[in-house]
Enzyme design. Structure first.
Site, short mmCIF file in Angstrom:
data_model
loop_
_atom_site.label_atom_id
_atom_site.label_comp_id
_atom_site.label_asym_id
_atom_site.label_seq_id
_atom_site.Cartn_x
_atom_site.Cartn_y
_atom_site.Cartn_z
CD GLU A 171 -3.12 -1.17 2.03
OE1 GLU A 171 -3.18 -0.29 2.90
OE2 GLU A 171 -4.00 -2.05 1.88
CD GLU A 289 -3.61 -6.04 2.99
OE1 GLU A 289 -4.48 -5.33 3.56
OE2 GLU A 289 -2.39 -5.84 3.11
#
Ligand code: AHR
Length: 491
Positions: A171, A289
């Site tokens: 991320e 995810e």
């Protein structure tokens, strides 16, 4: 009556079993008190909780991502290898805790071997550098007589771990990330990290941390990344979490439209960039995810909650809706990792004395255990519902797969009506015939808010039955608020 029509000749793509992957992070009680609890009467001689291992085995996850997540962006892998008593405790800034490093690379790989899953390691591309990343690959996979390989051997692991899957960063597009990167910074970092990691072991597969901020500069960021490093990218990694913060069941069930939009758009983007940069092979998507997560989120500056989300039945429906989308997009989604596996936004919830299975455990277990090798293009119509932003959404959400030997068809159906049972005519095209009874597995509970707990572990669970079918089809009534898996034998 609703209709579902399946033609086994109308195939979409092969299914990569890695879409049933998982994710374990050093966060809250996922590792410590979840997977690993030395001294517990439930732990084996390596400190692994055997009840957790047994429950996870039921999910048949082929791949497990580790060690983060946000955690990895401040992680030094060398802290987590070697004699446990010499490992340093470190301040951990992603979740504001102290990391003891009692569990690290070797413990994780051993755990994966017990579970029968492939380890997928993410390197620190936050405050870490390419030297650490390449050293980690060498430590794990090296076979030459180098200092790092000798170190692994001294640590008790003579044979290389052969870790095939690696991610570069987590991320990095998010301001919340330690060492967040601009598109330019990440494209450059990915290129240089990937180059040396693949020089150490050319057989590894690499995931780029492409999109987690869905309102960010996605096109520019992914465009630059593929332009600069396209040939080194095996997967574009994307993350999402969904939820029901306004407590509106229909809006929540319509999350399918958002998932479809994201996957279709991303597929288009990956294809466009491949064309533009004349890449020799397609770039796959890894949703590394995904889950429901909206209740236990950290408010600004408050890190007291450890993401111990308790799931209800409507969340289980939404987990199934996401897996249906992965099956329908099997051509491009080649990996997906349920985040996470134990205690932290997870299907398994422990205390020192045992565990219970959350509602979302059941659809995942059913899908992972019945999924065929080919995704089929299903036609379905019937009852619909509308929300503020969508109209005419089909109440049933459907996917189908065919087993390699063409002898088993599996239908995955989520009935998104809170109140209506939907009688449905299910028919087969010309080239296949049903043989024998159809096995029905139904995830359901008393109402959409039903949860499991230590006191009431079976409020939501699976009921099983079998029904007779004509050779060309059968009628089935899908219960309100349910996930149904119909396993059909074919001639
Ligand atoms: O899974 C929980 C967190 O969600 C992960 O650490 C991070 O990658 C994401 O924001």
């Amino acid at each position: 009556m609703d209709q579902i029509r399946v033609d086994v000749d109308r195939t979409l793509a092969s299914i990569d079993r890695n879409i049933f992957g998982g994710f374990a992070e050093h966060l809250g009680r996922c590792i410590y008190g979840g997977i690993y609890e030395p001294g517990s009467p439930l732990a084996d001689s390596d400190g692994i909780r055997t009840d957790v291992l047994d429950a996870l085995c039921r999910l048949r996850m082929p791949i497990l991502r580790y060690p983060g997540g946000n955690f990895v962006s401040g992680y030094r892998w060398q802290d987590g290898v070697g004699p446990v008593e010499q490992r340093p405790a470190r301040a951990e800034l992603a979740w504001h805790s102290v990391e003891s490093n009692r569990f690290g690379t070797n413990e994780f790989v051993q755990f994966c071997r017990k579970l029968g899953t492939e380890p997928y390691l993410v390197v620190n591309c936050g405050d870490g550098d390419m030297r650490e990343a390449r050293d980690w690959v060498e430590y794990c996979n090296g076979t030459q007589d180098t200092a790092l390989v000798k170190m692994r051997r001294q640590h008790g692991f003579d044979a290389p771990h052969k870790v095939k899957y690696w991610g570069i960063g987590n991320e990095v597009d998010g301001h919340w990330q330690i060492g967040a990167k601009t598109p330019e910074e990440y494209a450059r970092a990915f290129l240089e990290f990937a180059k040396v990691m693949k020089w150490v072991d050319p057989t590894i597969k690499l995931t780029a941390a492409a999109t987690s901020d869905w309102s960010g500069d996605i096109l520019a960021r992914v465009g630059l990344l593929v332009e600069q490093a396209g040939k080194l990218i095996d997967y574009l990694g994307i993350h999402w979490y969904v939820g029901n913060p306004t407590n509106n069941f229909q809006e929540y069930m319509a999350v399918s439209e958002l998932i479809e939009d994201r996957l279709s758009a991303y597929e288009g983007l990956a294809r466009m960039l491949r064309l533009q940069h004349k890449l020799p092979r397609p770039i796959a998507i890894s949703v590394d995810e995904w889950n429901v997560w909206y209740r236990k989120r950290s408010e600004a500056g408050d890190f007291s909650n450890t993401l111990e989300e308790i799931y209800n039945l409507e969340d289980a429906l939404v987990v199934a809706i996401q897996m249906n989308a992965f099956i329908r997009h099997a051509a491009s989604v080649r990996m997906a990792n349920l985040a996470q596996v134990v205690n932290v936004i997870a299907p398994i919830f422990t205390n020192p004395n045992g565990l219970f299975l959350q509602t979302i455990f059941y659809p995942f277990e059913l899908y992972s255990n019945t999924c065929g090798t080919t995704a089929l293009d299903v036609y379905w119509e019937g009852d619909t519902f509308s929300t503020n932003s969508h109209s005419g959404i089909r109440t049933l959400d459907v996917a189908a797969t065919l087993r390699e030997d063409q002898k088993q068809l599996t239908l995955y159906v989520v009935n998104r009506s809170e109140t209506k049972a939907l009688e449905t005519a299910i028919s087969l095209g010309d080239s296949a015939h049903l043989s024998g009874p159809v096995q029905a597995h139904v995830v359901n509970g008393p109402n959409i808010k039903a949860e499991n707990s230590f006191e009431h572990p079976n409020t939501v669970g699976v009921s099983r039955g079998s029904l007779s079918a004509e050779r060309k089809g059968f009628t089935y009534t899908f219960e309100p608020h349910s996930v149904t898996v119909l396993v059909c034998s074919l001639d």
